[in-house]
Structure formats: structure tokens, C-alpha cells
Design a protein around this motif. Structure first.
Motif, PDB file in Angstrom:
ATOM      1  N   ASP A  88       4.976  -0.772 -20.708  1.00 45.37           N
ATOM      2  CA  ASP A  88       5.378  -1.389 -21.974  1.00 45.37           C
ATOM      3  C   ASP A  88       5.128  -2.889 -21.966  1.00 45.37           C
ATOM      4  OD1 ASP A  88       7.339  -2.258 -20.269  1.00 45.37           O
ATOM      5  OD2 ASP A  88       9.017  -1.719 -21.583  1.00 45.37           O
ATOM      6  N   GLY A  89       4.480  -3.388 -20.896  1.00 48.17           N
ATOM      7  CA  GLY A  89       4.143  -4.798 -20.832  1.00 48.17           C
ATOM      8  C   GLY A  89       5.249  -5.675 -20.288  1.00 48.17           C
ATOM      9  N   ARG A  90       6.376  -5.080 -19.936  1.00 45.97           N
ATOM     10  CA  ARG A  90       7.492  -5.847 -19.387  1.00 45.97           C
ATOM     11  C   ARG A  90       7.965  -5.197 -18.089  1.00 45.97           C
ATOM     12  NH1 ARG A  90      11.300  -5.475 -24.476  1.00 45.97           N
ATOM     13  NH2 ARG A  90      10.370  -3.422 -24.375  1.00 45.97           N
ATOM     14  N   VAL A  91       8.515  -6.020 -17.220  1.00 50.26           N
ATOM     15  CA  VAL A  91       9.098  -5.497 -15.985  1.00 50.26           C
ATOM     16  C   VAL A  91      10.598  -5.739 -16.070  1.00 50.26           C
ATOM     17  CG1 VAL A  91       9.208  -5.726 -13.483  1.00 50.26           C
ATOM     18  CG2 VAL A  91       7.004  -5.960 -14.663  1.00 50.26           C
ATOM     19  N   ASN A  92      11.347  -4.641 -16.161  1.00 52.56           N
ATOM     20  CA  ASN A  92      12.792  -4.789 -16.311  1.00 52.56           C
ATOM     21  C   ASN A  92      13.522  -3.601 -15.679  1.00 52.56           C
ATOM     22  OD1 ASN A  92      12.393  -2.710 -18.191  1.00 52.56           O
ATOM     23  ND2 ASN A  92      12.231  -4.165 -19.885  1.00 52.56           N
ATOM     24  N   SER A  93      14.796  -3.460 -16.019  1.00 57.59           N
ATOM     25  CA  SER A  93      15.616  -2.448 -15.369  1.00 57.59           C
ATOM     26  C   SER A  93      15.138  -1.026 -15.669  1.00 57.59           C
ATOM     27  CB  SER A  93      17.076  -2.610 -15.793  1.00 57.59           C
ATOM     28  OG  SER A  93      17.178  -2.530 -17.197  1.00 57.59           O
ATOM     29  N   THR A  94      14.435  -0.849 -16.786  1.00 55.92           N
ATOM     30  CA  THR A  94      13.872   0.474 -17.082  1.00 55.92           C
ATOM     31  C   THR A  94      12.875   0.889 -16.005  1.00 55.92           C
ATOM     32  OG1 THR A  94      14.075  -0.046 -19.434  1.00 55.92           O
ATOM     33  CG2 THR A  94      12.706   1.855 -18.845  1.00 55.92           C
ATOM     34  N   ASP A  95      12.028  -0.065 -15.606  1.00 58.33           N
ATOM     35  CA  ASP A  95      11.044   0.221 -14.563  1.00 58.33           C
ATOM     36  C   ASP A  95      11.733   0.482 -13.222  1.00 58.33           C
ATOM     37  OD1 ASP A  95       8.653  -0.332 -16.229  1.00 58.33           O
ATOM     38  OD2 ASP A  95       9.524  -2.323 -16.291  1.00 58.33           O
ATOM     39  N   LEU A  96      12.808  -0.237 -12.975  1.00 60.78           N
ATOM     40  CA  LEU A  96      13.567  -0.026 -11.742  1.00 60.78           C
ATOM     41  C   LEU A  96      14.131   1.393 -11.709  1.00 60.78           C
ATOM     42  CD1 LEU A  96      14.835  -1.056  -9.124  1.00 60.78           C
ATOM     43  CD2 LEU A  96      16.725  -1.973 -10.477  1.00 60.78           C
ATOM     44  N   GLY A  97      14.669   1.832 -12.866  1.00 59.66           N
ATOM     45  CA  GLY A  97      15.196   3.194 -12.945  1.00 59.66           C
ATOM     46  C   GLY A  97      14.117   4.237 -12.687  1.00 59.66           C
ATOM     47  N   ILE A  98      12.932   3.995 -13.244  1.00 56.77           N
ATOM     48  CA  ILE A  98      11.812   4.927 -13.043  1.00 56.77           C
ATOM     49  C   ILE A  98      11.409   4.952 -11.572  1.00 56.77           C
ATOM     50  CG2 ILE A  98       9.363   5.306 -13.560  1.00 56.77           C
ATOM     51  CD1 ILE A  98       9.962   4.120 -16.379  1.00 56.77           C
ATOM     52  N   LEU A  99      11.347   3.783 -10.957  1.00 55.88           N
ATOM     53  CA  LEU A  99      10.946   3.717  -9.547  1.00 55.88           C
ATOM     54  C   LEU A  99      11.946   4.451  -8.655  1.00 55.88           C
ATOM     55  CD1 LEU A  99       9.030   2.741  -7.391  1.00 55.88           C
ATOM     56  CD2 LEU A  99      10.230   0.559  -7.346  1.00 55.88           C
ATOM     57  N   GLY A 134       0.788  -1.230   0.000  1.00 51.86           N
ATOM     58  CA  GLY A 134       0.000   0.000   0.000  1.00 51.86           C
ATOM     59  C   GLY A 134       0.818   1.277   0.000  1.00 51.86           C
ATOM     60  N   LYS A 135       2.137   1.146   0.002  1.00 48.80           N
ATOM     61  CA  LYS A 135       3.009   2.320  -0.010  1.00 48.80           C
ATOM     62  C   LYS A 135       4.068   2.166  -1.099  1.00 48.80           C
ATOM     63  CE  LYS A 135       3.726   1.382   4.296  1.00 48.80           C
ATOM     64  NZ  LYS A 135       4.218   1.311   5.677  1.00 48.80           N
ATOM     65  N   VAL A 136       4.568   3.286  -1.571  1.00 50.08           N
ATOM     66  CA  VAL A 136       5.656   3.259  -2.546  1.00 50.08           C
ATOM     67  C   VAL A 136       6.887   3.848  -1.875  1.00 50.08           C
ATOM     68  CG1 VAL A 136       6.453   4.034  -4.797  1.00 50.08           C
ATOM     69  CG2 VAL A 136       4.030   3.523  -4.442  1.00 50.08           C
ATOM     70  N   ASN A 137       7.875   3.001  -1.649  1.00 49.84           N
ATOM     71  CA  ASN A 137       9.092   3.488  -0.994  1.00 49.84           C
ATOM     72  C   ASN A 137      10.294   2.635  -1.405  1.00 49.84           C
ATOM     73  OD1 ASN A 137       8.793   1.123   0.570  1.00 49.84           O
ATOM     74  ND2 ASN A 137       7.613   2.237   2.103  1.00 49.84           N
ATOM     75  N   SER A 138      11.412   2.807  -0.706  1.00 48.68           N
ATOM     76  CA  SER A 138      12.652   2.145  -1.107  1.00 48.68           C
ATOM     77  C   SER A 138      12.553   0.625  -1.008  1.00 48.68           C
ATOM     78  CB  SER A 138      13.808   2.654  -0.261  1.00 48.68           C
ATOM     79  OG  SER A 138      13.542   2.460   1.103  1.00 48.68           O
ATOM     80  N   THR A 139      11.654   0.120  -0.162  1.00 48.70           N
ATOM     81  CA  THR A 139      11.460  -1.326  -0.070  1.00 48.70           C
ATOM     82  C   THR A 139      11.020  -1.891  -1.411  1.00 48.70           C
ATOM     83  OG1 THR A 139      10.649  -0.868   2.151  1.00 48.70           O
ATOM     84  CG2 THR A 139      10.428  -3.119   1.366  1.00 48.70           C
ATOM     85  N   ASP A 140      10.189  -1.128  -2.110  1.00 45.86           N
ATOM     86  CA  ASP A 140       9.727  -1.568  -3.428  1.00 45.86           C
ATOM     87  C   ASP A 140      10.877  -1.578  -4.428  1.00 45.86           C
ATOM     88  OD1 ASP A 140       6.794  -1.777  -2.859  1.00 45.86           O
ATOM     89  OD2 ASP A 140       7.092   0.334  -2.387  1.00 45.86           O
ATOM     90  N   ASN A 190       4.273  -7.814  -7.392  1.00 43.35           N
ATOM     91  CA  ASN A 190       3.091  -7.425  -8.160  1.00 43.35           C
ATOM     92  C   ASN A 190       3.573  -6.800  -9.464  1.00 43.35           C
ATOM     93  OD1 ASN A 190       0.891  -6.042  -9.287  1.00 43.35           O
ATOM     94  ND2 ASN A 190      -0.066  -5.826  -7.284  1.00 43.35           N
ATOM     95  N   THR A 191       3.584  -7.612 -10.534  1.00 48.89           N
ATOM     96  CA  THR A 191       4.146  -7.135 -11.788  1.00 48.89           C
ATOM     97  C   THR A 191       3.266  -6.071 -12.448  1.00 48.89           C
ATOM     98  OG1 THR A 191       3.178  -9.071 -12.863  1.00 48.89           O
ATOM     99  CG2 THR A 191       5.519  -9.175 -12.302  1.00 48.89           C
ATOM    100  N   ASP A 192       1.957  -6.055 -12.109  1.00 47.69           N
ATOM    101  CA  ASP A 192       1.088  -4.997 -12.637  1.00 47.69           C
ATOM    102  C   ASP A 192       1.541  -3.637 -12.124  1.00 47.69           C
ATOM    103  OD1 ASP A 192      -0.479  -6.667 -14.117  1.00 47.69           O
ATOM    104  OD2 ASP A 192      -2.038  -6.878 -12.590  1.00 47.69           O
ATOM    105  N   ASN A 193       1.847  -3.582 -10.834  1.00 49.52           N
ATOM    106  CA  ASN A 193       2.290  -2.324 -10.241  1.00 49.52           C
ATOM    107  C   ASN A 193       3.721  -1.975 -10.633  1.00 49.52           C
ATOM    108  OD1 ASN A 193      -0.153  -2.155  -8.956  1.00 49.52           O
ATOM    109  ND2 ASN A 193       0.598  -2.677  -6.928  1.00 49.52           N
ATOM    110  N   ALA A 194       4.475  -2.989 -11.050  1.00 53.43           N
ATOM    111  CA  ALA A 194       5.898  -2.776 -11.314  1.00 53.43           C
ATOM    112  C   ALA A 194       6.184  -2.293 -12.733  1.00 53.43           C
ATOM    113  CB  ALA A 194       6.669  -4.067 -11.045  1.00 53.43           C
ATOM    114  N   ASP A 195       5.223  -2.452 -13.641  1.00 55.05           N
ATOM    115  CA  ASP A 195       5.450  -2.017 -15.023  1.00 55.05           C
ATOM    116  C   ASP A 195       5.203  -0.511 -15.109  1.00 55.05           C
ATOM    117  OD1 ASP A 195       5.842  -1.811 -17.711  1.00 55.05           O
ATOM    118  OD2 ASP A 195       3.948  -2.769 -18.273  1.00 55.05           O
ATOM    119  N   LEU A 196       6.206   0.252 -14.764  1.00 59.53           N
ATOM    120  CA  LEU A 196       6.013   1.690 -14.539  1.00 59.53           C
ATOM    121  C   LEU A 196       5.993   2.517 -15.811  1.00 59.53           C
ATOM    122  CD1 LEU A 196       8.162   2.072 -11.333  1.00 59.53           C
ATOM    123  CD2 LEU A 196       5.699   1.745 -11.543  1.00 59.53           C
ATOM    124  N   ASN A 197       6.430   1.948 -16.928  1.00 60.12           N
ATOM    125  CA  ASN A 197       6.302   2.679 -18.196  1.00 60.12           C
ATOM    126  C   ASN A 197       5.260   2.035 -19.107  1.00 60.12           C
ATOM    127  OD1 ASN A 197       7.732   0.399 -18.828  1.00 60.12           O
ATOM    128  ND2 ASN A 197       9.383   1.449 -19.898  1.00 60.12           N
TER     129      ASN A 197
END
Ligand SMILES: [Ca+2]
Ligand SMILES: [Ca+2]
Length: 94
Positions: A68-79, A37-43, A59-66
Motif C-alpha cells: 500500500d506504499g506505507r510501512v506500518n503496523s499492518t505490515d508488522l501484523g502480516i509479517l 536474505g532470510k525471513v524470520n523473527s529477527t525481521d 529495507n522499506t521495500d521488503n517491509a511493505d507487505l501489503n
């Protein structure tokens, strides 16, 4: 009398359900990779582990931050940038 009580109970239940559904069951919180329920460094840590294939479930739905249908290092950079307040809103598309 009994009938109107039943109707008011039904109304109360319907109201409760309509209040609860958007905030819990189907709510999508971008960046909340570990679903607490929170977005922080733990995520960010959880997402990093996931991207490095350490076998944790997220939760890959919440993790796809751009979105694009994939969860990868790009999403990590955005987070990371979101946590550092370099980005105001998620999802982030560029
Ligand atoms: Ca979280
Ligand atoms: Ca993505």
C-alpha cells in the motif's frame, strides 16, 4: 584464436552476470526487513522497532507487505502471521 578466446570470456562474464543479477542485486524478498536474505523473527523485531519510530533503518521495500506504499503496523501484523505460517505467501493483500 585470440579473438575467439575474448568472445568466450565475454560470454562467460555475460552468463555470470545474468545468473547473479536476479538472485542478488535486484532481488526483492518480501519480509526480509533487515536484508539478510532470510525471513524470520529477527525481521519482525526490526519492523516492530521501525514502526515504533525507534530510528533504525530497514529495507522499506521488503517491509511493505501489503503493497500500500506505507510501512506500518499492518505490515508488522502480516509479517508475524507469515512467520507463524498463518500466511503462505508475501505480499499479502486483503
Ligand atoms: Ca531477514
Ligand atoms: Ca504496507
Amino acid at each position: 584464436m585470440v579473438k575467439s578466446r575474448k568472445i568466450s570470456i565475454l560470454l562467460a562474464v555475460a552468463m555470470l552476470v545474468s545468473i547473479m543479477i536476479p538472485t542478488t542485486a535486484f532481488a526483492k524478498l518480501y519480509g526480509d526487513v533487515n536484508d539478510d536474505g532470510k525471513v524470520n523473527s529477527t525481521d519482525a523485531v526490526a519492523l516492530k522497532r521501525y514502526v515504533l519510530r525507534s530510528g533504525i533503518s530497514i529495507n522499506t521495500d521488503n517491509a511493505d507487505l501489503n503493497e500500500d506504499g506505507r510501512v506500518n503496523s499492518t505490515d508488522l501484523g502480516i509479517l508475524k502471521r507469515y512467520i507463524l505460517k498463518e500466511i503462505d505467501t508475501l505480499p499479502y493483500k486483503n
